[in-house]
Design a protein around this motif. Sequence first.
Motif, PDB file in Angstrom:
ATOM      1  N   LYS A 198     -10.708   4.162  -0.161  1.00  0.00           N
ATOM      2  CA  LYS A 198      -9.511   4.126   0.706  1.00  0.00           C
ATOM      3  C   LYS A 198      -9.203   5.494   1.286  1.00  0.00           C
ATOM      4  O   LYS A 198      -9.543   6.534   0.716  1.00  0.00           O
ATOM      5  CB  LYS A 198      -8.298   3.654  -0.093  1.00  0.00           C
ATOM      6  CG  LYS A 198      -8.423   2.200  -0.527  1.00  0.00           C
ATOM      7  CD  LYS A 198      -7.142   1.677  -1.066  1.00  0.00           C
ATOM      8  CE  LYS A 198      -7.298   0.184  -1.333  1.00  0.00           C
ATOM      9  NZ  LYS A 198      -6.650  -0.248  -2.537  1.00  0.00           N
ATOM     10  N   ASP A 203      -4.739   3.733   3.842  1.00  0.00           N
ATOM     11  CA  ASP A 203      -4.703   2.412   3.192  1.00  0.00           C
ATOM     12  C   ASP A 203      -3.831   2.462   1.943  1.00  0.00           C
ATOM     13  O   ASP A 203      -3.402   1.430   1.426  1.00  0.00           O
ATOM     14  CB  ASP A 203      -6.109   1.992   2.749  1.00  0.00           C
ATOM     15  CG  ASP A 203      -7.142   2.233   3.824  1.00  0.00           C
ATOM     16  OD1 ASP A 203      -6.991   1.645   4.897  1.00  0.00           O
ATOM     17  OD2 ASP A 203      -8.075   3.036   3.585  1.00  0.00           O
ATOM     18  N   GLY A 226       0.811  -1.228   0.000  1.00  0.00           N
ATOM     19  CA  GLY A 226       0.000   0.000   0.000  1.00  0.00           C
ATOM     20  C   GLY A 226       0.834   1.264   0.000  1.00  0.00           C
ATOM     21  O   GLY A 226       0.280   2.356  -0.113  1.00  0.00           O
TER      22      GLY A 226
END
Length: 502
Positions: A294, A408, A255
């Motif tokens: 996200k 994220d 990520g």
Amino acid sequence: MPDPNGFLRYNRRLPARRPVPVRITDWREVYPPAGEELIREQATRCMDCGIPFCHDGCPLGNRIPDWNDWVRTGNWDAAVESLHATNNFPEFTGRLCPAPCEAACVLGIGGGDPVTIKQVEVEIADAAVARGGLRPRPVPAPTGRSVAVVGSGPAGLAAAQQLARAGHAVTVYERDDSLGGLLRYGIPDFKLEKQHIDRRLAQLAAEGVRFRTGVDVGVDVTAEQLRAEHDAVLLACGALQGRDTPETPGRQLRGVHQAMTHLVAANRAVAGAVAGRPAPAVLADGTPIDAAGKHVVIIGGGDTAADCLGVAHRQGAAGVHQLDLYPEPPHARDAARDPWPTWPWVLRSYPAHEEGGERVFAVAVQEFVDDGAGQVKGVRIAEVTVEKRDGRRIVTALPGSERELPADLVLLAIGFEGTEEQPLLTQFGVARNARGAVDARADWQTAADGVFVAGDMHRGASLIVWAIAEGRAAAAAIHAYLGGVGTLAAPVTSSAQPLAAR
Ligand SMILES: Cc1cc2nc3c(=O)[nH]c(=O)nc-3n(C[C@H](O)[C@H](O)[C@H](O)COP(=O)(O)OP(=O)(O)OC[C@H]3O[C@@H](n4cnc5c(N)ncnc54)[C@H](O)[C@@H]3O)c2cc1C
Ligand code: SF4
């Protein structure tokens, strides 16, 4: 004779951007056309001052007062001709240039509003298309000399067009599957729709430029082969070595990516959708990379960071923080620090900033936080001060200022470290300097005879307008090296720098 009072009658106005709720549902350009009435009014604000400092602000030396007056009087053919005399690709700069010319406009002295030079430029460029397309220029009889251009960004393409128009046989080699350099898969469609590149490429092809995509010079074809096939070589490979932060704890987590990894995947997905082949954004190994739903943290404050922000909004991010190491810049020019007509240090906000997200200034990442399974779940930041000591940057965290942001997806947009270390360099016998760039002599040749360099590969990560200017200047030097008749335009020298007070 321009209107000497136009700037007294009209205020600076730009076309309204497309509404945020509409534009973040698609990838189309943010700015609609200005329309003839507005742009002729704005061109009327140019008073053609005795010394047009805007010329010096523009690395291309665009003849700004001339084409402003052609637009004011409705002579679009003359405006198109005048603009193309100095700029091969005004549809790129008119959309994307930060417009140092406007910072140097006389109307901006003392905090006034400069002429909307960049907007006039893009309207002229689009008028050229509307008035019969980008017709190829007639090229002279072949000189019998041939040039290889490595890299198809704005520097390589500008050089290729100049050399083809001088009668040389030009082949552009590009390792990517599509032409345009950073304009193709780096810069998102909401800033530059790709039909603008395709139209120009068609013009170049019609003028005789040959293109070979999917060819990584130094790997698929050697420097020796290239030198055997061509009389001169121009390296225009960009400055694509992204800066990283390997020492920050948690950098290896899933990520956490380089900004360009995210942008290229997103832009490729958009290109697929435009071509009728919709597919998700994926990494080179097929792993999906998308901001949808996200919490995104973008680290960096420049063009690349703003482009990531716009992409994150369009992909449907749940929230975005954009972090900057430095304090928030002033909102207006500090004349003591950056006197007119130099480029001022001011807060730069891009259309992406009005679409959402939160900017956080004067902070540094202390750690990328692990969710316990190897995936990033947060970013621990601290407020910092930054000072220069002995030429080195010293970043000091303020005790007790640490906090965690949810994350994220983390995108590193912290700059570039010059051109990539790649086999091509050793094969041609050129080396990166301390800035990661490749030096050019006054005649644009590298340490290797007959091998020239231009654009970001030479300057370090810079701007499209500089890439075009360097491409034109390197083409002029190559033309002279090949013994060409006459001279080509060379808007900058190999040591040229932007206007600066010190
Ligand atoms: C995300 C992002 C947004 C930006 N936004 C703006 C903006 O709004 N305005 C602005 O003025 N500037 C902007 N810039 C900067 C601008 O894009 C660059 O300054 C410009 O593209 C440099 O042009 P170039 O031709 O030197 O190199 P590039 O555009 O980088 O092109 C280099 C090309 O060389 C190719 N290449 C490299 N090695 C090889 C090899 N061995 N064989 C074959 N091909 C090779 C690469 O694949 C690439 O296509 C932005 C940059 C980034 C990263
Ligand atoms: S290329 Fe950039 S600096 Fe030059 S006239 Fe256009 S907007 Fe201004």
